[in-house]
Scaffold this active site. Structure first.
Site, mmCIF file in Angstrom:
data_model
loop_
_atom_site.group_PDB
_atom_site.id
_atom_site.type_symbol
_atom_site.label_atom_id
_atom_site.label_comp_id
_atom_site.label_asym_id
_atom_site.label_seq_id
_atom_site.Cartn_x
_atom_site.Cartn_y
_atom_site.Cartn_z
ATOM 1 N N ASP B 45 54.793 31.034 141.445
ATOM 2 C CA ASP B 45 55.726 32.155 141.336
ATOM 3 C C ASP B 45 56.055 32.706 142.731
ATOM 4 O OD1 ASP B 45 56.582 35.013 140.990
ATOM 5 O OD2 ASP B 45 56.392 34.469 138.881
ATOM 6 N N ARG B 46 57.326 32.690 143.060
ATOM 7 C CA ARG B 46 57.761 33.112 144.394
ATOM 8 C C ARG B 46 57.570 34.604 144.607
ATOM 9 N NH1 ARG B 46 58.872 29.522 141.037
ATOM 10 N NH2 ARG B 46 60.638 30.718 140.285
ATOM 11 N N ASN B 81 67.193 33.094 144.622
ATOM 12 C CA ASN B 81 67.305 33.940 145.818
ATOM 13 C C ASN B 81 65.967 34.096 146.514
ATOM 14 O OD1 ASN B 81 70.190 35.554 145.830
ATOM 15 N ND2 ASN B 81 69.591 34.965 143.771
ATOM 16 N N THR B 82 64.906 34.343 145.721
ATOM 17 C CA THR B 82 63.604 34.636 146.312
ATOM 18 C C THR B 82 63.115 33.478 147.171
ATOM 19 O OG1 THR B 82 63.154 35.897 144.297
ATOM 20 C CG2 THR B 82 61.324 35.580 145.806
ATOM 21 N N ALA B 83 63.381 32.251 146.715
ATOM 22 C CA ALA B 83 62.912 31.077 147.453
ATOM 23 C C ALA B 83 63.484 31.042 148.867
ATOM 24 C CB ALA B 83 63.277 29.803 146.699
ATOM 25 N N THR B 124 64.597 40.250 142.486
ATOM 26 C CA THR B 124 63.159 40.321 142.214
ATOM 27 C C THR B 124 62.503 41.243 143.232
ATOM 28 O OG1 THR B 124 62.629 38.492 143.703
ATOM 29 C CG2 THR B 124 63.070 37.922 141.392
ATOM 30 N N CYS B 193 69.446 37.757 141.869
ATOM 31 C CA CYS B 193 68.415 36.894 141.279
ATOM 32 C C CYS B 193 69.151 36.030 140.283
ATOM 33 C CB CYS B 193 67.325 37.693 140.587
ATOM 34 S SG CYS B 193 66.218 36.625 139.622
#
Lengths: 241, 241
Positions: B45-46, B81-83, B124, B193
């Site tokens: 989980d990022r 996006n988080t990655a 996120t 996200c």
């Protein structure tokens, strides 16, 4: 890992993937089944080759299968009914196993029409001419009702419209073909081209969506094999799947 | 060829692919852009790693990038996006180039908000804490309005609901956050996200869908480079794209 030989067409591939992810119910990302997709639509037209000749798509299909195997696919789903004409040429020790779309449809028929009865097939002219369903489905149990020449041509035209993004025009053509088979006594109609459900997407128990059937077959394969992931990473096979 | 590092989450990947194929308007299969997808959701989980620690997703992200490169991808889109927090660790001579999602959003902002003005980000908790947008977007032109702690937590909760398939509950949470930013004077809200537009899917010119922006960026890349296909196999860049 599941591989998907896609791009035939690209919209049908996305429709298949949406059905795959929806069928693969999970609470977190990490519980979902992994998959790889090769969507290279520069594969010569399958239906045209069967009905008119021209460039044979087999080398491109074999290349796609080999590339998926190299990328880690142990089984492959092909969300294109017509491409299954080349099934026997895509089986070999150097290639991943194919989850055959007609077998997936037979699984669904066994659930929704266990008593058997006449069914009809809406497909490309290529799938029809190549007898993709006729040659593999148990026709003693589910005899395939004939479509007329003009019906087959009209459905082919509808499929071309889907590929060009003209879904409303396509929908009208498909609905007419479904109604004709219903009136002539078919107990079910198989949407046997992956472009058709992209247009004909209202739920109707009379229709069996080959794309959906293939997605369910893939999820069952994953649940049965766990594909090398520890069982804790997958959930039990639910009755509904 | 375009590669897609997907599976973060699987539904967001399908949403991105649907937008990609829709943006890549074509008349026949063969005119569509080819792509390969690696959707292996067993990536730690990022957002949790950024906010709480635990297993670092970077090795799994690097593996995915390498595998896409090996499978023929020359550029990669990451519909998560988080990655992009790990972007600088995913750049290297041995890896395909990444089409950065924040750059794609900036392209959209330049079109819809050329005069500049305050914007807000729904993301996120990880994307927020890692300042993925703050560190890359031109904040002189588009200053990013603060979200409150409870707002950030609520959006995070909504994203978890999407991953579990509970879209209606998620939609209500996202709509409330959008309304709050609208009232406080934001000129646009970025759905930053890739799970959010899966729930908040009504067209609204106030919203900029980062997933859609990334899809448009990919199509533009394909049109500009032709990716080695003869120009006859691609169509001219249309004004609308």
């Amino acid at each position: 890992m599941l591989g998907i030989l896609g791009g035939m067409g690209p919209l049908a591939t996305v429709d298949f993937l949406a059905k795959l992810v929806a069928a693969d119910e999970a609470e977190t990302d990490q519980q979902h089944m992994p998959f790889i997709v090769r969507a290279v639509p520069q594969i010569p037209d399958r239906s045209r080759y069967i009905t008119e000749g021209g460039e044979n798509p087999l080398p491109a299909l074999r290349l796609g299968m080999r590339e998926l195997g190299r990328a880690g696919a142990s089984v492959v789903a092909i969300p294109c009914n017509t491409a299954h004409y080349w099934y026997s040429s895509l089986v070999g020790p150097d290639l991943p196993e194919i989850l055959h779309i007609v077998d997936a449809v037979a699984d669904r028929l066994a659930e929704v029409l266990p008593e058997g009865g006449p069914i009809a097939i809406l497909s490309t002219q290529g799938t029809h001419a190549a007898r993709v369903y006729e040659n593999r489905l148990d026709q003693v149990r589910w005899p395939i009702a004939e479509s007329t020449g003009p019906e087959i041509a009209a459905v082919g035209q509808g499929i071309t419209l889907v590929k060009a993004g003209r879904l409303d025009a396509a929908r009208a053509i498909f609905a007419q073909a479904v109604d004709a088979h219903r009136e002539r006594g078919a107990k079910a109609v198989i949407l046997a081209c992956t472009e058709i459900p992209a247009a004909l997407n209202e739920p109707d128990p009379f229709l069996i969506d080959a794309t959906q059937a293939l997605a369910l077959r893939c999820v069952r394969w994953f649940r049965e094999t766990h594909h090398g992931f520890p069982p804790a990473m997958t959930r039990p096979l639910r009755a509904a799947s």
